[in-house]
Design a protein around this motif. Structure first.
Motif: not given
Length: 931
Positions: A230-237, A253-263, A187-194
């Motif tokens: 998107h989590p990937l876009v937010l980490r890059e931001a 921006i970091l506060l929008l991510l999951d607090p337990a995200t790697s690193g 279900a998230d494949a298209d959004r993940d690719r973009a």
């Protein structure tokens, strides 16, 4: 497509979104997942791909399923790394222990690796002993945990086992059926690719060229506006915002991510530390994770605040940064465990003070405002880059044009403050930096610029107060400690400066300068350093209280809005005087103690020599006993005299010392050895007491002369201090009725008048014309102050109002530098003053001294020169004649004219004529017609 070809194709693909789509479809279409051992490989590759896309919870569930299906070394290693990256150390321990029965060899190796990374070396050794592999690693761990000392290993094992549950956190448990997870992946494949394409393009821009960070920010802003966060876009931001220098935006921006995200916990703590929020960063790191990355982050934070002992414990045995860790280990005691234990307790007590207090949480940015914030950060970065290539005025213009009060930027305000400071606009720079500190009050670089600007403006009181507020609220990071230490060192408080610097290496602080300061503050002698630090602290606190009191009075005169800029002169004058008194006070202690102990040694030696006929042993005992008696007597004398003013020292202490010396001399006249020894001891007590008194008096005289020179060098500051004190005391009605206070105010007015009449004109006079004019103005200003003395003493109706009005006007004129606004009046005509009885007595003593000086010299030199009777009689006659003649000339100023008249009469009787008529005058001698 069979499973082997799927695994090969998944390994070759560089697109995690496409890889996830392909593997999810394969696992859903190949029947029951897990029925084939190769399904574990597909799940492993899918979990890695999902982790790369930012779906870490989903990735953990897939890796956990792969470990269940086929627990080989590759799968277990991926699962352990993923769990540790999210801080789920306890779950990793439990999962590997559960798999020991299924895959003992691989699970043992991974469990040992996990224990090593957590710093639990004894448990890692126990895990490796169960298997047959890892002999070299096992041998290294055996030596690291005590080697043949089995009891050391047993103690470590018990300690690590007891601490395991307390140190490690569990984290969330991955849940959900594999089939549902695979459908979510599709279900998230298209959004993940973009999102992956957008993040990859922005990352390539940012990493290839630092100057391309604004372009990456605009690219992300456009992508977020169209696709959403998107989590990937937010980490890059987060990385792009940090590259743009906007730490606050990166944190929001970091506060929008999951607090337990790697690193993310370590990155979050690093951003908080950069903003000066040390307690918040420490709380973020204390989440139960004990991995290598977390331990190093905690240790670096503790080193930054100067807690080296706790940093050694927090770091433990790590594989990285071993050289620096070993140097820090030796610096904190090395193998001397008791030294580290004492330092650990001290650091634990100072932990809360060094980290400061916790502050309000930074609000996360709204996803709708994220694109605009990134665009604004890009604009600010471009303005900063352009200003770096310009100088002074153009740089100020560029940064001012980029500044938007509705959208303030901390990096822009900071750089604008620097540009204004370099452009000689210090007051405006101070306002800008305070605007930036209103947004981020804990940031150390902003604090450094503020204190440096205040020091340049000589507003040291504000600088010290800012340092105290920053230390109390935001802890003591390395940069803030350096700023505080340099400020205190510039103010002359070396011991406090050393304590402010702390143990960590500081920027711009060379080892040579550090060693020099180490010796200057007496560190080889701990008690001396403590006394120097206490005296510095007392002087600094007294100066701050004094400046605070003077500022209250000055603010009531010039207004609170101008107080900060006009208080520089009195604050600086108070500091110079207090610093001078501090140094001379220390010199007094050193001189007094040196003279006292030297006199004690000499006195004991003299007594021992007088008792030499008793033998070497007993004479030494007698000498040591006499020295002890002298020391005890001197301590009693010091306790009696240290609180006495100078007049009582002359009228009480000095006669008492002379009486003791006379008593001791009388005892020495008694026949016998012991009366002689006792009498000499008593005389030694009096002599050493007199030596200490003379030494201390000489130092006090030097201190008074130095303080007077400082006051005369800064007459404006001294006059301001005196008038502010007088105005403060004058406002208290109870003091106005006390004659003692009136007497003191009269003396203050006279002293200030003298400074205005003499020293203030000399400060500006560089040529005779201006010197005469300034002296005239100074005499008129001094005369206006002297007129107040009558009003203070007599206190007629309306006098106090008049005195207060004049004092306020003069204080305002001196503080603002408008010396022409000082009250002035014509000084009275000079009058002849009658001499006082004291002056008459002093003149009489001076006359008798110089009259009898030649006769005293003749009588004193007779035993060495041995004049014969004739020469001695003539010398006596001449010196007595000189004495009579000097007394007559001194008493009667016209005696010289009478003597000349007598000689003229004698010459006239001899027929030589009148010398006054025969001798031409000086004018006639110099005239051309003189013959």
């Amino acid at each position: 497509m069979d499973r082997d070809r799927l695994l090969q194709q998944a390994s070759e693909l560089d697109d995690p979104a496409e890889t996830s789509r392909m593997l999810a479809e394969a696992l859903l279409g190949l029947g029951s997942a897990g029925s084939d051992p190769l399904d574990a490989g597909l799940a492993l590759h899918l979990g890695r791909a999902q982790r790369d896309l930012g779906h870490e919870v989903r990735a953990l569930a897939l890796l956990d399923a792969a470990a269940e299906w086929d627990p080989d070394w590759l799968t277990l290693s991926a699962l352990r790394s993923a769990l540790q990256a999210r801080g789920q150390d306890m779950r990793a321990v439990a999962r590997l222990k559960a798999l020991l029965a299924v895959a003992p060899r691989d699970a043992q190796l991974e469990l040992a690796e996990l224990y090593v990374d957590l710093g639990l070396r004894t448990l890692a050794l126990d895990a490796l002993r169960r298997g047959k592999s890892g002999a070299r690693r096992r041998w290294r761990l055996w030596w690291a945990t005590g080697g043949p000392l089995w009891f050391v290993r047993a103690a470590l094992r018990g300690q690590e086992t007891a601490e395991l549950e307390d140190r490690l956190g569990g984290g969330e448990v991955a849940a959900g059926a594999v089939t549902l997870l695979l459908r979510d992946v599709l279900a998230d494949a298209d959004r993940d690719r973009a999102a992956w394409l957008l993040a990859e393009q922005a990352s390539r821009l940012r990493l290839d060229d630092d100057a391309a960070a604004p372009a990456a920010a605009r690219l992300l802003a456009d992508g977020i506006s169209s696709t959403g966060p998107h989590p990937l876009v937010l980490r890059e931001a987060v990385g792009v915002a940090a590259a743009l220098g906007d730490t606050r935006l990166a944190l929001r921006i970091l506060l929008l991510l999951d607090p337990a995200t790697s690193g993310l916990p370590v990155r979050h703590a690093g951003l908080l530390t950069e903003l000066g929020r040390l307690m918040d960063a420490w709380t973020r790191l204390q989440n139960g994770a004990a991995g290598n990355e977390f331990r190093e982050a905690r240790a670096e934070l503790l080193v930054d605040v100067g807690l080296s002992y706790l940093a050694v414990d927090a770091r433990g045995d790590t594989s990285s940064w071993r050289r620096n860790w070993r140097r820090l280990w030796w610096r904190t005691g090395g193998p001397l465990w008791f030294v580290r234990s004492r330092g650990r307790r001290r650091d634990q007590e100072n932990l809360a003070d060094r980290l400061g207090s916790s502050h309000g949480a930074i609000e996360e940015i709204a996803p709708a405002a994220l694109a605009g914030a990134l665009t604004r950060a890009a604009e600010v970065h471009e303005a900063l880059t352009k200003a770096d290539q310009q100088r002074r005025g153009p740089a100020v213009a560029t940064l001012t044009a980029a500044n938007d009060p509705d959208r303030p930027s901390v990096p822009l305000l900071e750089q604008l403050a620097w540009a204004l400071y370099l452009n000689n606009q210090e007051e405006e720079a101070l306002r800008r930096i305070r605007d930036a500190r209103a947004l981020e009050p804990a940031k150390a670089s902003l604090f450094d610029i503020e204190v440096m600007t205040l020091s340049f403006l000589d507003r040291d009181f504000e600088g010290v107060r800012a340092c105290d507020r920053h230390a109390a609220s935001f802890g003591r990071p390395q940069n803030a400690r350096a700023t505080h230490g340099y400020l205190l060192n510039g103010l002359g408080f070396s011991a406090l400066s050393w304590d402010a610097f702390g143990p960590a290496d500081l920027r711009g602080w060379s080892p040579r300068s550090r060693r020099r300061q180490w010796w200057r503050i007496g560190w080889p002698l701990g008690w001396l350093h403590k006394r120097l630090r206490d005296s510095d602290q007392f002087t600094l606190e007294f100066w701050k209280d004094r400046c605070e009191d003077l500022g209250i009075v000055l603010g009531s005169v010039v207004g609170p809005e101008r107080l900060d800029e006009l208080r520089v002169a009195p604050d600086r004058a108070v500091l110079h005087e207090l610093r001078c008194r501090l140094r001379w006070g220390r010199a007094n202690v050193v001189a007094r103690l040196t003279a006292g102990y030297a006199g004690i040694v000499v006195g004991g030696f003299v007594v021992a020599r007088l008792a030499s006929d008793l033998g070497p042993l007993w004479s030494s005992v007698v000498g040591v006993g006499a020295a002890a008696i002298i020391l005890g007597a001197l301590r009693g004398v010091y306790r009696f005299t240290r609180a006495e003013p100078g007049s009582r020292v002359l009228t009480r202490v000095l006669p008492a010392i002379l009486a003791v010396a006379a008593a001791g001399y009388a005892v020495t006249r008694i026949d016998g050895r012991w009366p002689l020894l006792v009498g000499v001891t008593v005389v030694s007590v009096a002599a050493v007491a007199m030596l200490r008194l003379v030494t201390a008096s000489a130092v006090r005289v030097g201190e008074a002369l130095k303080v007077r020179r400082i006051q005369r060098a800064d007459p404006r500051g001294y006059a301001l201090i005196s008038l502010l004190d007088m105005l403060s005391e004058l406002r208290r009605p109870v003091f106005r009725n006390e004659l003692g206070w009136r007497r003191q105010w009269s003396q203050t007015l006279e002293q200030v008048a003298a400074r205005m009449e003499i020293d203030l004109p000399l400060f500006f006079a560089h040529d005779p014309g201006s010197a005469d004019l300034l002296r005239h103005r100074g005499r008129r200003a001094a005369a206006a102050l002297r007129e107040l003395k009558y009003l203070v003493v007599a206190a007629p109706p309306g006098a106090w109002r008049r005195v207060e009005t004049v004092l306020r006007d003069d204080i305002a004129a001196l503080a603002t530098g408008s010396l022409g606004r000082l009250h002035a009046t014509d000084p009275p005509a000079p009058e002849t003053h009658r001499r006082s009885r004291r002056q008459i007595a002093v003149d009489a003593l001076r006359m008798l001294f110089f009259a009898g000086l030649p006769l005293g010299v003749v009588l004193a030199a007779q035993p060495w020169l041995r004049f014969n009777e004739t020469i001695l009689n003539w010398a006596r006659l001449l010196t007595i004649g000189w004495a009579v003649l000097y007394v007559l000339i001194t008493v009667d100023p016209t005696f010289r004219d009478k003597l000349r008249t007598g000689f003229a009469l004698i010459n006239l009787g001899r027929g030589a004529g009148d010398p006054a008529q025969l001798e031409p005058s000086g004018t006639e001698k110099r005239s051309p017609n003189a013959k």
